[in-house]
Structures are given as C-alpha cells and as structure tokens.
Scaffold this motif. Structure first.
Motif, short mmCIF file in Angstrom:
data_model
loop_
_atom_site.label_atom_id
_atom_site.label_comp_id
_atom_site.label_asym_id
_atom_site.label_seq_id
_atom_site.Cartn_x
_atom_site.Cartn_y
_atom_site.Cartn_z
N ILE A 181 13.03 -7.78 -14.08
CA ILE A 181 12.09 -6.67 -14.16
C ILE A 181 11.39 -6.65 -15.52
N CYS A 182 12.15 -7.02 -16.53
CA CYS A 182 11.75 -6.75 -17.91
C CYS A 182 10.95 -7.90 -18.51
N GLY A 183 9.85 -7.57 -19.17
CA GLY A 183 9.01 -8.57 -19.82
C GLY A 183 9.74 -9.31 -20.93
N GLY A 184 10.69 -8.65 -21.57
CA GLY A 184 11.49 -9.32 -22.60
C GLY A 184 12.27 -10.48 -22.01
N HIS A 185 12.80 -10.28 -20.81
CA HIS A 185 13.51 -11.37 -20.13
C HIS A 185 12.55 -12.50 -19.77
N HIS A 216 4.23 6.86 -21.68
CA HIS A 216 5.52 6.31 -21.28
C HIS A 216 5.64 6.18 -19.77
N VAL A 217 6.33 5.14 -19.37
CA VAL A 217 6.60 4.93 -17.95
C VAL A 217 8.10 4.66 -17.78
N THR A 218 8.57 4.87 -16.58
CA THR A 218 10.00 4.71 -16.34
C THR A 218 10.25 3.63 -15.29
N VAL A 219 11.37 2.95 -15.46
CA VAL A 219 11.66 1.77 -14.64
C VAL A 219 12.00 2.09 -13.17
N PRO A 220 12.94 3.02 -12.91
CA PRO A 220 13.43 3.12 -11.53
C PRO A 220 12.36 3.49 -10.52
N VAL A 221 11.44 4.38 -10.91
CA VAL A 221 10.42 4.80 -9.95
C VAL A 221 9.53 3.62 -9.57
N ALA A 222 9.21 2.80 -10.58
CA ALA A 222 8.35 1.64 -10.31
C ALA A 222 9.07 0.61 -9.45
N VAL A 223 10.35 0.42 -9.72
CA VAL A 223 11.11 -0.56 -8.93
C VAL A 223 11.19 -0.11 -7.47
N ARG A 224 11.37 1.20 -7.28
CA ARG A 224 11.41 1.71 -5.91
C ARG A 224 10.07 1.45 -5.21
N ALA A 225 9.00 1.65 -5.95
CA ALA A 225 7.67 1.40 -5.36
C ALA A 225 7.53 -0.07 -4.95
N ILE A 226 8.05 -0.95 -5.77
CA ILE A 226 7.97 -2.38 -5.44
C ILE A 226 8.84 -2.68 -4.21
N ARG A 241 24.18 2.79 -14.33
CA ARG A 241 24.29 3.53 -13.07
C ARG A 241 22.94 3.78 -12.42
N MET A 242 21.90 3.81 -13.27
CA MET A 242 20.57 4.14 -12.79
C MET A 242 20.12 3.24 -11.65
N TYR A 243 20.69 2.01 -11.59
CA TYR A 243 20.21 1.04 -10.60
C TYR A 243 20.98 1.07 -9.28
N GLU A 244 21.91 2.03 -9.17
CA GLU A 244 22.79 1.99 -7.99
C GLU A 244 22.02 2.11 -6.69
N PHE A 245 20.88 2.83 -6.73
CA PHE A 245 20.09 2.98 -5.49
C PHE A 245 19.60 1.62 -4.99
N MET A 246 19.40 0.69 -5.91
CA MET A 246 18.88 -0.61 -5.50
C MET A 246 19.91 -1.38 -4.68
N GLY A 262 -1.40 0.41 -9.66
CA GLY A 262 -2.01 1.66 -9.21
C GLY A 262 -1.15 2.88 -9.51
N LEU A 263 -1.49 4.00 -8.86
CA LEU A 263 -0.79 5.25 -9.13
C LEU A 263 0.63 5.22 -8.55
N ILE A 264 1.61 5.52 -9.41
CA ILE A 264 2.99 5.66 -8.93
C ILE A 264 3.44 7.07 -9.29
N PRO A 265 3.54 7.96 -8.28
CA PRO A 265 3.88 9.35 -8.56
C PRO A 265 5.21 9.45 -9.31
N GLY A 266 5.24 10.29 -10.32
CA GLY A 266 6.48 10.57 -11.04
C GLY A 266 6.96 9.44 -11.93
N SER A 267 6.13 8.42 -12.18
CA SER A 267 6.61 7.26 -12.93
C SER A 267 6.31 7.34 -14.42
N GLY A 268 5.62 8.41 -14.84
CA GLY A 268 5.27 8.51 -16.26
C GLY A 268 6.04 9.63 -16.95
#
Lengths: 344, 367
Positions: free
Chosen positions: B33-37, B168-178, B202-207, B278-284
């Motif tokens: 997911i991460c650009g650093g990686h 600022h943007v957050t990771v989990p909402v964007a990953v869910r969108a993907i 723990r944040m990734y458990e939904f995935m 594009g627009l990702i609701p709740g991702s910022g």
C-alpha cells in the motif's frame, strides 16, 4: 544555429537549473551552447583545451556561492581554488594560474574577508598555482548573500590530453578515488542545523597531485576523468555514458561511503550517489592500465580509499545500472530536481 | 550502520529468497500500500529477485501523489496571501497544480520555505510574529500526529500567526474503496509500517475478516519486505488469512495511543478527493472547528476551487488500484517523466510510475 535552441519547459529560472542535474543540462545544451556555437564549447567538458602556437592549454571557470561560507574541512575561499584547479586537472593539465573575482555584500565583516583571503592564499600555495589577476565588486545589502567568488584557471598540458567524455569504451574500468558525499552532507547538515555523533567534514582538496601520480603510472590508459561535484557520481556517470554511447555497470558493495555520511543520508532520505564531492575523482581507464592506476591512486593520501567500482559495457540505452549489495539491480539515473541547493 | 545493515544483509536475503521460491507455488498478486515500500522495492531491485508468479502491485500510499490538483492550486493561493510565509515538505515543492507549482511560485517571489517538520514551521512562526506562517500539512496517519501537535502547541504558546492547511488522508478508508472496486484482483496486502506505528496493526483486521485477504505489516528495509512476502505466502500455503506483524520492532496491535489522541483532539474526518482515485467519503482529516484560528482554510477564507479532472492522458487511477501497470499507460516515460510529471504516480519518487522510471526501467522491454 538557432534551430538547435531548445527552451526549457519552465518560464522562470528555478533552483533546479543550477543543481547539476537534468534541468541544468537542458539549460546549458538547449539555451546557452547553441547561441555561442563553437567546437571547443560544444565538447561540454569541465574545461576547454586550447592549442596556441603549439602550446596546449586548459582553461576553465567556476563560481562559488556555497552557504555557509565556513564549514568543517574548508571554506568558500579554499573551495574556489580547489574546484577550479580540479577542473583543470581532470584534463590532465598542470594547473598554473588563477583569476579571482569577488562579489561582496555591503556590510560583510572585514575579518571574515581577511580569513577567506588567507585561506585562498594557502590553497593556492599548496596547489602550486598563482592568483595573477582579479576583480572586486560590492553590491547593496541583500543583493547578494555575503560573498560570491568566481575563479578562472589556466593549466598546461605537458603530455597528450586525456580523450574525455567521448573516449570511453566497453571493457573500460571505473575507478573512484575515495568516499562519496562528504562535502554535500557536511554543507547540508550545517545548513539545516543537524547534529550527528560522528563528525562530518568536507573533502575539499586539490586533485592535481593525484592526477600527476596516475599519469606517471599509466597515463596512456586514462580515457576520461571527472570530479563528481554537483549532481554527484550518478550524474557524472550518466553524462559519460550518454556522450560515449556506452552503458556502465556498478557494484554497490565497492562504492565507499563514510559511516557518518551514510547515517546522515539515511536520515534525510538522500542517496550518496547524488551528493556533491569536492576532492574526489572518477576515472575511466583501459583494462590494461587499471591495476597500475588503482595502485597509483592508493599510493597518495588523497586516493587512499580508491576502488574499482564498475565496468563499461555495450548498451544501446546508455544506462548506468547498479548491482545492489542486497542482490538486486536498479537504474542509477541523472539527478532530477534539486535536493541540495547551493552546495558548491 | 547498526540496526540497519542487518536488514540489508545479502546472505540473509538469499535465505528468505529461497523460502519465497519454495512457497510460491501459484500466481499471487500482492499490493504494497505504502509508497515508502514501493521505493525500497525498486531501490534494492527486489521485484526482479522474487519469482515471476509473485506479482507486486504498487498501491496509493504516497500522500504527495494523491493530493489533488485543486489542493495544490489552493496552496499556491495561500502562499501569495499578504505577508504569508508558506512552509512545506520538500516533496510537495515540485508537484504541479493545474497551472503552476510551488517551486515556480517561489521563483516568482512567493515566500515558500522547505521544512522537515511542522515543528520547524512553528519555530518560524515564533521568529516572525508579525507574519502569518502556514504549514502545508499532508500525509497519512504517520505525519498527522506531529502536525496536529503543532496546532496544540501554537494554541498553548499563543502563536496566533500559525495555521495548517490540512490535506491529511487515512489509509483504511482508501483501502476499502480499492477492495470494493470491481475490476481489482488482489490476493494479499503488505501494510504500511510507519502508519501502523501510530494506528496499530489491528486497524487492518477488516481486510482479513471481511475481504479474506492476508495482511502483513512490514518494516522498510529490503529484508523486512522480503520476509513479509514470505509470511504472506506462508499464510496462503497454510490456508490462513490474518493480520500478521513483521515489523515487531516498532509496531504493536494498539499503536501509539498518545499520537492517536492528539489527532483525535485536533482533526476530524472529512470527505477528500484523491488524485487518481477521485472522491473517497470520510478519507480525509480536517481541522476541528474548535481550532479554526489555526486552520488556514478558515483563517484565509479560501473557499473551495472547482474539482479538477485528472489529466486525461494518464491511467493513474487504474495504476493506483493495481488494475494496470505503469508501462500500460501511454504517456509513461514519454510525456510523463519525473521532471515533468503529468499524473499522480510520477509526481513523487514514492509513486509507482516514478519508481519504475527511476530505478526499474532497465527491466522493461524497449518500446
């Protein structure tokens, strides 16, 4: 001639145009060289080699705007001697005479000026060059930053000149005289107020003695030499690869980088391959002379850390590719953008 | 360098590589997911070391890349406001907006300064009490805590001239969108290490639980990434689907509660447009009304600019979701290069296209 003028994409001059990387190349090759069209300039070496009445001279100029003006390992004064001496030496010419032009900001402390002049005199003595002409200008406060220096230099080619950037061939070896990044990281860490446990110091030094030792050992095998300043080793290697129409393969494990420089680069996310040096040379040499030249480098204190870091290969794409110490490979491209403004 | 060289050891790499080869018995598509990686994968040439059936897909985790054009335009607007000192991470300085970049506006005379942290911007505010200092706050959960903290400190120290422009943007909402988009085939994820340091793994458990995708939180050294790939392959071999933590020297399941509290205190979720996605609701994340004095959007009443379409020539959206590879885009390496980026993925060295272009294009066939 004007059909060769290529305007850069930017409408204004950006810091990136002075970084030594791709933007600067586009500026020089697209805007400047076509207008002043002549074969000596078009060679785009760090110096022009002139033949006047059978005497072969090398001629070069460089401006110094480094900030801060005093730094561990040197100052803007000694740097203005070393940088120009080195540009002459890279052609194989013995540096002889320098000019010195000072642009001073109103209010600059006289004591600092004296200190810098002592430093210039010391560096000239050490490198056996004389400052034989000069100029002084003072500008209003804020019209320049403290002090800018320009030096031009003349050197004498006593033997055959080194072929230069177009003379490199597949099979040649790439020799590096010592560790990378010391000057650039010293300046950057001072400017940004970073403090590291192990001290950083600029490698600023005149390289003529090293070149002289190499010429004695196997001068005929030297195809090209450069001092990798702005843009770092990566940019220098890409220039050579493009102009000689060859590829270069590097071994990361062979490229020396001091521990403190590695640490500082790690923290700032910089790659030592792109960081400026002011007392290192990279030489492209025929394989037959490589061992003797490496030995000659190592026999001098300025080249004690010399290594063979790679090989020139045939490559239609003229790419520089690094075999990483980790086991993979990647492209090493020319510097793009401007990670280190005003480092030399 | 102690604690770093160990994670770049080629002998250990060979051992992990052997494990990866042994485990890679079927094609698998893993998104980091991460650009650093992404940057590390290319810098060390990992992609060509692993077997071809293990395909690495480079995700949207580069905050520089995903910041939309109109937000860059707004930043330029702020930089020209009366007497403003506009501060930014160096990464944003070259990013093109619709007409210009901060780099270009700096050359034209706007007072734009590069800083390493929002706390440096705070120092500038202290040293220049008569000038408004604006910090261009970008990034994921990693940079949000320090940027939020700068607002708390500004209030505490009475630095009324300091504000942040939050993007600022957050990771989990964007990953869910993907994961919800129909044309994406991804089998597993390498999750960001620095983000997880703050949020916890723990944040990734939904995935794993909702989408059935194995997740491994990874460190940033090449050996970390190799080991994470091996851990994912092992999960698949053993029929497991879990969130595992490879980066145990830094990341805990709970993350850093202090950092989370600071973010929670100063910032609140908002809708955000992502360049390429594009627009990702709740991702910022935007500044809470309570701190509006330190919110540049409120303070300078910048309003909003019309949303700008991403350049048509680019295929960034598909590349960021892993549906296409950089070389599938028709402007890659031609019209779109790191010097003159057209699309999001070429903008920063952590973008997928820039990483391919800068480090990996020797492995692509000439076109």
């Amino acid at each position: 001639m004007n059909d060769r003028i290529r305007k850069p994409a930017a409408k204004e001059v950006l810091l990136a145009h002075g970084s030594g990387g791709r933007d600067m190349h586009q500026l020089v090759e697209g805007l400047i060289v076509p207008r002043l069209d002549n074969p000596l300039l078009a060679a785009l070496e760090d110096q022009a080699c002139l033949e006047i009445n059978g005497v072969q001279l090398a001629f070069t100029t460089d401006s110094y705007v480094v900030d801060p003006i005093f730094f561990p390992g040197g100052d803007i004064g000694s740097l203005s001697v070393h940088g120009t001496v080195n540009d002459l030496a890279m052609s194989g010419a013995r540096p002889l005479y320098l000019s010195l032009a000072l642009i001073l900001e109103e209010g600059f402390p006289m004591a600092d000026l004296e200190r810098l002049l002592e430093s210039i005199a010391g560096a000239a003595r050490e490198n056996a060059v004389q400052v034989v002409t000069g100029d002084t200008k003072v500008v209003h406060r804020n019209s320049a930053d403290k002090i800018f220096i320009n030096t031009s230099g003349v050197g004498l080619l006593e033997g055959p000149r080194i072929p230069g950037a177009v003379g490199v061939r597949p099979g040649d070896k790439v020799l590096l005289s010592g560790s990378l990044g010391d000057h650039g990281m010293t300046i950057l860490s001072l400017r940004e107020g970073f403090r590291f446990d192990s001290p950083l110091a600029s490698d600023s030094a005149g390289l003529w003695p090293l070149v002289e030792a190499m010429q004695k050992a196997a001068g005929g095998s030297i195809r090209a030499m450069r001092d990798p300043t702005r843009g770092g080793l990566a940019t220098t290697l890409n220039e050579i690869a493009a102009r000689s129409r060859v590829g270069i393969r590097l071994e990361e494990a062979e490229i020396p980088v001091n521990e403190s420089v590695r640490g500082a680069c790690e923290i700032l996310g910089l790659d030592p391959l792109y960081v400026a040096n002011e007392g290192k040379l990279v030489a492209f040499v025929g394989p037959e002379g490589a061992d003797a030249l490496l030995e000659a480098l190592r026999g001098h204190p300025l080249g004690a850390g010399a290594r063979c870091i790679g090989t020139v290969v045939e490559d239609d794409r003229h790419q520089v590719i690094l075999q990483t110490a980790f086991g993979g490979s990647r492209i090493v491209d020319m510097l793009s953008g401007d990670p280190l403004p005003r480092i030399c | 360098m102690k604690y770093i060289d160990e994670f770049r050891n080629s002998e250990l790499a060979r051992k992990v590589l052997k494990e990866i080869h042994d485990l890679a018995d079927e094609p698998v598509r893993i998104m980091e997911i991460c650009g650093g990686h992404t940057h590390v994968i290319f810098k060390y040439g990992i992609e060509k070391m692993i077997p071809p059936q293990v395909e690495l897909i480079h995700g949207p985790g580069c905050p520089v890349c995903v910041t939309p054009l109109e937000r860059v335009d707004l930043a330029i607007d702020l930089a020209w406001r009366d007497n403003v000192i506009f501060t930014t991470f160096a990464d944003m300085i070259r990013v093109p907006g619709s007409k210009s970049s901060l780099q270009r506006e700096k050359a034209r005379g706007a007072d734009i300064r590069m800083v390493y942290s929002s706390l440096d911007a705070l120092d500038l505010a202290r040293d220049n009490p008569d000038r408004p200092v604006v910090f261009f706050a970008i990034g994921f959960e990693t940079t949000a805590p320090t940027n939020a903290m700068s607002v708390l400190l500004a209030r505490e120290q009475g630095l009324d001239n300091y504000s942040i422009f939050s993007n600022h943007v957050t990771v989990p909402v964007a990953v869910r969108a993907i994961l919800d988009s129909p044309d994406v085939r991804l089998d597993a994820f390498i999750a960001p290490g620095h983000v997880s340091l703050v949020t916890g793994s723990r944040m990734y458990e939904f995935m794993a639980d909702d989408y059935g995708k194995p997740v491994v939180v990874s460190g940033f050294e090449p050996l970390d990434i190799m080991q994470s790939i091996a851990m994912i392959l092992r999960q698949r071999r053993e029929g497991r689907c879990q969130v595992e933590n490879q980066y145990i020297r830094a990341v805990t399941p709970q993350g850093n509660p202090l950092a989370q509290q600071v973010v929670e205190r100063v910032l609140e979720p908002c809708d955000m447009r992502w360049r390429g996605l594009g627009l990702i609701p709740g991702s910022g994340l935007k500044v809470r009304p309570e701190f509006s004095a330190h919110d540049a959007e409120h303070r300078f009443d910048i309003g909003s600019l019309p949303e700008l379409e991403d350049p048509k020539a680019c295929d960034c959206g598909n590349i960021l979701r892993g549906a296409k590879m950089p070389w599938d885009c028709r402007v890659f390496g031609k019209g779109c290069t790191p010097e003159h980026p057209i699309g999001a993925c070429m903008v920063s060295s952590e973008g997928a296209c820039a990483a391919y272009y800068n480090y990996g294009r020797h492995n692509l066939a000439p076109r």
